[in-house]
Design an enzyme around this catalytic site. Sequence first.
Site, PDB file in Angstrom:
ATOM      1  N   ASP A  26       0.859  -1.289  -0.010  1.00  0.00           N
ATOM      2  CA  ASP A  26      -0.173   0.030   0.089  1.00  0.00           C
ATOM      3  C   ASP A  26       0.834   1.243   0.056  1.00  0.00           C
ATOM      4  O   ASP A  26       2.011   1.073   0.061  1.00  0.00           O
ATOM      5  CB  ASP A  26      -0.546  -0.023   1.030  1.00  0.00           C
ATOM      6  CG  ASP A  26      -1.778   1.196   1.419  1.00  0.00           C
ATOM      7  OD1 ASP A  26      -2.272   1.638   0.593  1.00  0.00           O
ATOM      8  OD2 ASP A  26      -1.773   1.679   2.492  1.00  0.00           O
ATOM      9  N   LEU A  27       0.267   2.688  -0.382  1.00  0.00           N
ATOM     10  CA  LEU A  27       1.142   3.646  -0.297  1.00  0.00           C
ATOM     11  C   LEU A  27       0.970   4.587   0.772  1.00  0.00           C
ATOM     12  O   LEU A  27       2.118   4.771   1.663  1.00  0.00           O
ATOM     13  CB  LEU A  27       0.959   4.439  -1.666  1.00  0.00           C
ATOM     14  CG  LEU A  27       1.692   5.723  -1.829  1.00  0.00           C
ATOM     15  CD1 LEU A  27       3.122   5.664  -1.878  1.00  0.00           C
ATOM     16  CD2 LEU A  27       1.101   6.503  -3.204  1.00  0.00           C
ATOM     17  N   ASP A  28      -0.283   5.137   1.012  1.00  0.00           N
ATOM     18  CA  ASP A  28      -0.489   6.104   2.072  1.00  0.00           C
ATOM     19  C   ASP A  28      -0.421   5.648   3.392  1.00  0.00           C
ATOM     20  O   ASP A  28      -1.272   4.459   3.616  1.00  0.00           O
ATOM     21  CB  ASP A  28      -1.803   6.582   1.731  1.00  0.00           C
ATOM     22  CG  ASP A  28      -1.928   7.541   0.411  1.00  0.00           C
ATOM     23  OD1 ASP A  28      -1.191   8.068   0.080  1.00  0.00           O
ATOM     24  OD2 ASP A  28      -3.101   7.101  -0.398  1.00  0.00           O
ATOM     25  N   THR A  77       1.540  10.154   4.154  1.00  0.00           N
ATOM     26  CA  THR A  77       0.395  10.862   3.193  1.00  0.00           C
ATOM     27  C   THR A  77      -0.870  10.632   3.976  1.00  0.00           C
ATOM     28  O   THR A  77      -2.014  11.583   3.830  1.00  0.00           O
ATOM     29  CB  THR A  77       0.385  10.517   1.776  1.00  0.00           C
ATOM     30  OG1 THR A  77       0.677   9.179   1.552  1.00  0.00           O
ATOM     31  CG2 THR A  77       1.353  11.377   0.772  1.00  0.00           C
ATOM     32  N   LYS A 120      -9.037   5.139   6.135  1.00  0.00           N
ATOM     33  CA  LYS A 120      -7.865   4.762   5.451  1.00  0.00           C
ATOM     34  C   LYS A 120      -8.068   3.572   4.476  1.00  0.00           C
ATOM     35  O   LYS A 120      -8.786   2.543   4.913  1.00  0.00           O
ATOM     36  CB  LYS A 120      -6.665   4.346   6.564  1.00  0.00           C
ATOM     37  CG  LYS A 120      -6.252   5.533   7.303  1.00  0.00           C
ATOM     38  CD  LYS A 120      -5.091   5.022   8.245  1.00  0.00           C
ATOM     39  CE  LYS A 120      -4.591   6.149   9.118  1.00  0.00           C
ATOM     40  NZ  LYS A 120      -3.591   5.438  10.158  1.00  0.00           N
ATOM     41  N   SER A 123      -2.301   0.714  -4.346  1.00  0.00           N
ATOM     42  CA  SER A 123      -2.882   1.893  -3.684  1.00  0.00           C
ATOM     43  C   SER A 123      -4.303   2.191  -4.234  1.00  0.00           C
ATOM     44  O   SER A 123      -4.274   2.353  -5.331  1.00  0.00           O
ATOM     45  CB  SER A 123      -1.978   3.154  -3.557  1.00  0.00           C
ATOM     46  OG  SER A 123      -2.583   4.371  -3.356  1.00  0.00           O
ATOM     47  N   ALA A 124      -5.167   2.737  -3.333  1.00  0.00           N
ATOM     48  CA  ALA A 124      -6.595   3.166  -3.862  1.00  0.00           C
ATOM     49  C   ALA A 124      -6.381   4.584  -4.396  1.00  0.00           C
ATOM     50  O   ALA A 124      -7.498   4.978  -5.049  1.00  0.00           O
ATOM     51  CB  ALA A 124      -7.657   3.207  -2.787  1.00  0.00           C
ATOM     52  N   LYS A 140     -11.053  -1.596  -1.698  1.00  0.00           N
ATOM     53  CA  LYS A 140     -10.661  -2.338  -0.407  1.00  0.00           C
ATOM     54  C   LYS A 140     -11.832  -2.104   0.635  1.00  0.00           C
ATOM     55  O   LYS A 140     -12.445  -0.958   0.557  1.00  0.00           O
ATOM     56  CB  LYS A 140      -9.234  -1.721   0.277  1.00  0.00           C
ATOM     57  CG  LYS A 140      -8.255  -1.700  -0.718  1.00  0.00           C
ATOM     58  CD  LYS A 140      -6.945  -1.161   0.144  1.00  0.00           C
ATOM     59  CE  LYS A 140      -5.926  -1.052  -1.241  1.00  0.00           C
ATOM     60  NZ  LYS A 140      -4.868  -0.145  -0.739  1.00  0.00           N
ATOM     61  N   GLU A 143      -0.032  -3.422   4.623  1.00  0.00           N
ATOM     62  CA  GLU A 143      -0.931  -2.321   4.750  1.00  0.00           C
ATOM     63  C   GLU A 143      -0.904  -1.532   6.041  1.00  0.00           C
ATOM     64  O   GLU A 143      -0.792  -2.190   7.056  1.00  0.00           O
ATOM     65  CB  GLU A 143      -2.160  -2.824   4.779  1.00  0.00           C
ATOM     66  CG  GLU A 143      -2.928  -3.053   3.172  1.00  0.00           C
ATOM     67  CD  GLU A 143      -3.523  -1.632   2.768  1.00  0.00           C
ATOM     68  OE1 GLU A 143      -3.511  -0.799   3.569  1.00  0.00           O
ATOM     69  OE2 GLU A 143      -3.907  -1.430   1.621  1.00  0.00           O
ATOM     70  N   ASP A 144      -1.546  -0.298   6.124  1.00  0.00           N
ATOM     71  CA  ASP A 144      -1.491   0.284   7.367  1.00  0.00           C
ATOM     72  C   ASP A 144      -3.437   0.596   7.604  1.00  0.00           C
ATOM     73  O   ASP A 144      -3.463   0.954   8.650  1.00  0.00           O
ATOM     74  CB  ASP A 144      -0.986   1.748   7.292  1.00  0.00           C
ATOM     75  CG  ASP A 144      -2.079   2.605   6.446  1.00  0.00           C
ATOM     76  OD1 ASP A 144      -2.349   2.208   5.218  1.00  0.00           O
ATOM     77  OD2 ASP A 144      -2.218   3.720   6.794  1.00  0.00           O
TER      78      ASP A 144
END
Length: 215
Positions: free
Chosen positions: A9-11, A17, A45, A114-115, A145, A169-170
């Site tokens: 995942d990114l953020d 971010t 998130k 990432s979404a 997600k 993932e966070d």
Amino acid sequence: MVQKACIFDLDGVITDTAHYHFLAWQRLAHSLGLPFDEDDNHRLKGVGRMESLDYILAKGTTAYSMDERLALAQQKNEDYKTLIGGITPADILPGIVEALDWLKANNWRIGLASASRNAPQVLASLEITGAFDYVADAGAIPKGKPAPDIFLDVARAFGLPSSQCLGVEDAASGVAAIKAADMFAAGIGDADILAQADIVLPSPEGLVEKVLKPF
Ligand code: G6P
Ligand code: MG
């Protein structure tokens, strides 16, 4: 050796971010006279832009037309883009560069799930676009997600079964998506919120030793 993939995942995993999304949503919510706190932020998130907007608008009683909703989403996104405008490689979270280097050295495929439609811009600002073998196009994947679709899209692109893929993932919704895809889930953050994950680390530091090497 069997090919493996790490799907990030990114953020909130690669860079912080998630905090900028929070600030931009909070600003929009407050401008509409609606509450928005850290608990709301955790729920949002990993949740897509329009779904997040609808969650916030549901706190009030005003009905908004599709055009009005699109305008509000755009307003949030403009705010968000201003906030991420100053991102540099220094904003990569500790442990991520080490993980990317280790994955490359060990011949894993590296993917992004990432979404965020801003993901390519964030990767470019962090100067790590080239580290990824495949970046899922959030705009082309209708079911967000916690549906598994975006993680399965990356696995399909790599031609790998879920059993060979590890997701990082966070977000609770993100961990749910990884598990729904039948992959190993590494959570980054609060172990209570990410209880569905197979392992939870407080930050990406330790990914190599505690997650990647043992997988
Ligand atoms: C990620 C973030 C969410 C965000 C979503 C859409 O999943 O965790 O907070 O709403 O992406 O991002 P975008 O940049 O396309 O509005
Ligand atoms: Mg995230």
